[in-house]
Write a protein that holds these residues in place. Structure first.
Motif, PDB file in Angstrom:
ATOM      1  N   LEU A 132       0.706  -1.428  -0.110  1.00 29.89           N
ATOM      2  CA  LEU A 132      -0.075  -0.168  -0.081  1.00 29.89           C
ATOM      3  C   LEU A 132       0.895   1.302   0.129  1.00 29.89           C
ATOM      4  N   HIS A 133       1.994   1.321   0.672  1.00 30.40           N
ATOM      5  CA  HIS A 133       3.026   2.586   0.750  1.00 30.40           C
ATOM      6  C   HIS A 133       3.462   2.633  -0.623  1.00 30.40           C
ATOM      7  N   PHE A 134       3.883   1.689  -1.342  1.00 31.40           N
ATOM      8  CA  PHE A 134       4.453   1.786  -2.880  1.00 31.40           C
ATOM      9  C   PHE A 134       3.346   2.319  -3.898  1.00 31.40           C
ATOM     10  N   LEU A 135       2.217   1.735  -3.583  1.00 31.07           N
ATOM     11  CA  LEU A 135       1.031   2.086  -4.566  1.00 31.07           C
ATOM     12  C   LEU A 135       0.390   3.440  -4.164  1.00 31.07           C
ATOM     13  N   ALA A 136       0.538   3.872  -2.900  1.00 33.69           N
ATOM     14  CA  ALA A 136       0.137   5.353  -2.713  1.00 33.69           C
ATOM     15  C   ALA A 136       1.024   6.106  -3.117  1.00 33.69           C
ATOM     16  N   ALA A 137       2.463   5.823  -2.997  1.00 33.04           N
ATOM     17  CA  ALA A 137       3.413   6.872  -3.690  1.00 33.04           C
ATOM     18  C   ALA A 137       3.278   6.881  -4.925  1.00 33.04           C
ATOM     19  N   GLN A 138       3.047   5.988  -5.942  1.00 30.08           N
ATOM     20  CA  GLN A 138       2.970   5.968  -7.036  1.00 30.08           C
ATOM     21  C   GLN A 138       1.780   6.533  -7.638  1.00 30.08           C
ATOM     22  N   LEU A 139       0.720   6.628  -7.028  1.00 28.67           N
ATOM     23  CA  LEU A 139      -0.489   7.324  -7.318  1.00 28.67           C
ATOM     24  C   LEU A 139      -0.358   8.667  -6.993  1.00 28.67           C
ATOM     25  N   CYS A 140       0.498   9.240  -6.023  1.00 23.42           N
ATOM     26  CA  CYS A 140       0.634  10.369  -5.629  1.00 23.42           C
ATOM     27  C   CYS A 140       1.911  11.345  -6.260  1.00 23.42           C
ATOM     28  N   ALA A 141       2.795  10.361  -6.835  1.00 21.72           N
ATOM     29  CA  ALA A 141       3.694  11.054  -7.412  1.00 21.72           C
ATOM     30  C   ALA A 141       3.732  11.303  -9.156  1.00 21.72           C
ATOM     31  N   GLY A 142       4.361  12.240  -9.519  1.00 20.68           N
ATOM     32  CA  GLY A 142       4.345  12.621 -10.854  1.00 20.68           C
ATOM     33  C   GLY A 142       3.082  13.231 -11.513  1.00 20.68           C
ATOM     34  N   GLY A 143       2.842  13.074 -12.771  1.00 19.18           N
ATOM     35  CA  GLY A 143       1.819  13.823 -13.161  1.00 19.18           C
ATOM     36  C   GLY A 143       0.377  13.000 -13.404  1.00 19.18           C
ATOM     37  N   LEU A 144       0.474  11.853 -12.620  1.00 19.25           N
ATOM     38  CA  LEU A 144      -0.721  10.923 -12.914  1.00 19.25           C
ATOM     39  C   LEU A 144      -2.291  11.530 -12.472  1.00 19.25           C
ATOM     40  N   MET A 145      -2.083  12.219 -11.243  1.00 19.22           N
ATOM     41  CA  MET A 145      -3.554  12.727 -11.137  1.00 19.22           C
ATOM     42  C   MET A 145      -3.899  13.824 -11.928  1.00 19.22           C
ATOM     43  N   LEU A 146      -2.861  14.952 -12.281  1.00 19.88           N
ATOM     44  CA  LEU A 146      -3.260  15.929 -13.000  1.00 19.88           C
ATOM     45  C   LEU A 146      -3.775  15.377 -14.266  1.00 19.88           C
ATOM     46  N   GLY A 147      -3.005  14.669 -14.987  1.00 25.90           N
ATOM     47  CA  GLY A 147      -3.427  14.064 -16.055  1.00 25.90           C
ATOM     48  C   GLY A 147      -4.665  13.438 -16.203  1.00 25.90           C
ATOM     49  N   THR A 148      -5.027  12.753 -15.279  1.00 23.29           N
ATOM     50  CA  THR A 148      -6.155  11.937 -14.857  1.00 23.29           C
ATOM     51  C   THR A 148      -7.285  12.566 -14.925  1.00 23.29           C
ATOM     52  N   PHE A 149      -7.450  13.943 -14.259  1.00 20.20           N
ATOM     53  CA  PHE A 149      -8.739  14.330 -14.173  1.00 20.20           C
ATOM     54  C   PHE A 149      -8.981  15.662 -14.907  1.00 20.20           C
ATOM     55  N   PHE A 150      -7.557  16.223 -15.633  1.00 20.72           N
ATOM     56  CA  PHE A 150      -7.704  17.484 -16.054  1.00 20.72           C
ATOM     57  C   PHE A 150      -7.350  17.305 -17.687  1.00 20.72           C
ATOM     58  N   MET A 151      -6.811  16.358 -18.210  1.00 19.99           N
ATOM     59  CA  MET A 151      -6.514  16.038 -19.411  1.00 19.99           C
ATOM     60  C   MET A 151      -7.065  14.404 -20.190  1.00 19.99           C
TER      61      MET A 151
END
Length: 246
Positions: A201-220
Motif C-alpha cells: 500500500l505504501h508503494f502504491l500510494a506513492a505511485q498514485l501521488c507522484a508525478g503527473g498521474l493525478m493532474l493528467g487523469t482528471f484534467f487531461m
C-alpha cells in the motif's frame, strides 16, 4: 471552460506558494502566450475571434502546470504558440484538434529541451523527483507527496489540491468518474502486478501521488475533444491510459 479554470485554481495557487515568483512568471507567460496566439492568428486569418470562450486560457494554464518553475521564459512562450497554432488552430480550432494541445506542447518541449524540462528545484535545492527516487530504490514520504512538499512541475506536486479541483469538476458535472476511475484502477492493478513490490500500500500510494498521474487523469484524459463519447469507450480509454502510464 470557466469551471475548469476554477477547478485548476487550487493546484495553481499551491504551485505559486510552493515554488514562488518563478512559478507565477511561467503561468503568466504561458496563459498570455496562448491567448495572444489565438487572437493574432484569428485576426490575421479573418476568422471570428474566440478567445472569450476561455479555451486558450485553459490550454495555457494546463501547459504551465506541466512545466517546472525553473523553466526559462522561452519554454512557456514557445509551448503556448505550438499548442494553439500548430495543434489547435491549424486543425480547425476548438473541437477539431487531434490531441490535447497542452499535452502536445509538453511533448514538444520535452523532446526539444529535455534538460530544461527535467530541471526540478524544491526549497532552492535541485534534486530528483519522487518517481526518480523510487526508481533508485530510495524511500519517499507519502504524506509529503499528498500535500505537495516535493519537487516536480508547478501543478503536479499536490495531490490534495488536484483532488479539490477534481471534486469541483465532478460536482458541476463537467466530467464524470468513468475515465479517471478506470484510469486509476487499471494503473493500480498494473503497479501491483509489475511494480516489483506486490500489494504494498505504501508503494502504491506513492505511485498514485507522484508525478503527473493525478493532474493528467482528471484534467487531461477527460478533455471533451480528444476523449471517447460512449460510456464503454470511456472505460476502455481510461484503462489504456492507466496501463500505458504504468
Amino acid at each position: 471552460m470557466s469551471l475548469v479554470l476554477i477547478a485548476l485554481l487550487p493546484a495553481t495557487v499551491f504551485g505559486v506558494i510552493n515554488f514562488g515568483i518563478d512559478a507565477l512568471k511561467v503561468i503568466v507567460l504561458s496563459v498570455t502566450g496562448s491567448v495572444l496566439t489565438e487572437y493574432v492568428y484569428e485576426k490575421l486569418m479573418h476568422k471570428k475571434v474566440t478567445v472569450d470562450d476561455r479555451s486558450a486560457e485553459v490550454t495555457g494554464l494546463l501547459l504551465a502546470l506541466n512545466l517546472p518553475a525553473s523553466a526559462p521564459w522561452y519554454l512557456p512562450v514557445l509551448g503556448s504558440v505550438f499548442a494553439i497554432l500548430f495543434v489547435k488552430q491549424l486543425f480547425g480550432g476548438l473541437g477539431q484538434n487531434f490531441m490535447n494541445p497542452a499535452l502536445a506542447a509538453r511533448c514538444f518541449l520535452l523532446i526539444s529541451f529535455a534538460g530544461k524540462m527535467t530541471d526540478f528545484t524544491y526549497d532552492a535545492v535541485s534534486g530528483a523527483t519522487p518517481l526518480a527516487a523510487m526508481k533508485a530504490g530510495e524511500s519517499v514520504n507519502v504524506l509529503n507527496l499528498f500535500l505537495g512538499k516535493t519537487a516536480g512541475t508547478i501543478g503536479e506536486t499536490s495531490t490534495l489540491a488536484i483532488l479539490i479541483g477534481a471534486v469541483i469538476l465532478l460536482v458541476f458535472k463537467v466530467i464524470d468518474l468513468r475515465i479517471p476511475l478506470s484510469c486509476l484502477l487499471s494503473f493500480s492493478v498494473f503497479a501491483i502486478l509489475f511494480g516489483g513490490h506486490g500489494f504494498d500500500l505504501h508503494f502504491l500510494a506513492a505511485q498514485l501521488c507522484a508525478g503527473g498521474l493525478m493532474l493528467g487523469t482528471f484534467f487531461m484524459a477527460t478533455d471533451y475533444v480528444t476523449s471517447p463519447i460512449t460510456k464503454n469507450g470511456q472505460i476502455v480509454y481510461g484503462c489504456i491510459i492507466g496501463i500505458f502510464t504504468g
